[in-house]
Design an enzyme around this catalytic site. Sequence first.
Site, PDB file in Angstrom:
ATOM      1  CE  LYS A 196      -3.983   2.165   2.207  1.00 26.04           C
ATOM      2  NZ  LYS A 196      -4.489   2.451   3.487  1.00 26.04           N
ATOM      3  CG  HIS A 215      -5.177   2.197  11.670  1.00 29.05           C
ATOM      4  ND1 HIS A 215      -4.534   3.259  11.537  1.00 29.05           N
ATOM      5  CD2 HIS A 215      -4.496   1.371  10.893  1.00 29.05           C
ATOM      6  CE1 HIS A 215      -3.529   3.099  10.639  1.00 29.05           C
ATOM      7  NE2 HIS A 215      -3.569   1.846  10.382  1.00 29.05           N
ATOM      8  CG  ASP A 217      -1.552  -1.850  10.259  1.00 29.89           C
ATOM      9  OD1 ASP A 217      -2.307  -0.900  10.254  1.00 29.89           O
ATOM     10  OD2 ASP A 217      -0.291  -1.887  10.198  1.00 29.89           O
ATOM     11  CG  HIS A 271      -0.062   2.744  13.615  1.00 29.53           C
ATOM     12  ND1 HIS A 271      -0.558   1.553  13.781  1.00 29.53           N
ATOM     13  CD2 HIS A 271      -0.162   2.770  11.977  1.00 29.53           C
ATOM     14  CE1 HIS A 271      -1.039   0.981  12.730  1.00 29.53           C
ATOM     15  NE2 HIS A 271      -0.689   1.683  11.632  1.00 29.53           N
TER      16      HIS A 271
END
Length: 330
Positions: A196, A215, A217, A271
């Site tokens: 990404k 959020h 991961d 993060h």
Amino acid sequence: MQRVQALAYAGLNELPAQFIRPPTERPENSKPISGVTVPVISLSQPRHVIVEEVYKACSEWGFFLVTDHGISSALIQQLQEVGQQFFGLPQKEKEAYANDPATGKFEGYGTKMTKNLDEKVEWVDYFFHVMSPKAKTNYDIWPKHPHTYREVTEEYNKEMLRVTNELLDLLSEGLGVEGKVLKSHLGGEDIELEMKINMYPPCPQPQLALGVEPHTDMSALTILVPNDVPGLHVWKDGNWAAVNYLPNALFVHVGDQIEVLSNGKYKSVLHRSIVSKERMRMSWAVFAAPPHEALIGPLPELVNDDQKPPKYSTKTFAEYRYRKFNKLSQ
């Protein structure tokens, strides 16, 4: 579809309302704590030292920087150049690669949109695609321009496979299990690597916006390289800590699947990303994730019914993804 990059370079003086975060989320009201530095681990140290440092970083932070990883600075530079060149293409050319998450087409060129008017939009455009394994890689969606994109990215994929294997071995040893245990539970050779590329254009009012909201991961690990514009914050002991740029270092995030497999010994790092008024920030994140059918739960070696009960339920990665996307409890 309104792209953030197009908005940013249209000469905005003020942020559109959909990008303005609620007061408690704004960077101006949630500044990172000063004097805190994230762990930096050199892979050139003796094995036992690396295992110990990785265990400490993963259990206390869920995040660390890796140096002496064996990936050439030239390859990292090439990776960044081809990504920058893609985002420098005319808008019409980029739109040929547009994704459509609403219909399940996640790969391609995208901008995160909201489901309702209350949700805020992140100040970022991105390009997302699977890199590995080959059976799940759709080269048709990879950028054709610049023409070196595929060659460079395939070379980087080889290095990411090597580094991912090495990190999973180190994480396994830190838990006191055989080196290959985590990898085997994550699908072995079927483990997926997803690229990404995040592009955060200059923002007229960066104190009010976020590049990516807080959020964790859902991957097992995320291995990221940024350009030289800082902006990553990680959550530690009730405060945000800013991650400084370190040339050619790999930024390693522990993801949700490793937290589950370790039964909470390692923690998935919360993060976020902030943006800059003057400069474009970019990052290249590689998510190492199990195949959708993989069953993920606490490693049997780490649990027993009496002293160490499982803290997480066992479910397929597909089920986990569905629950995370729809904000359901796990």
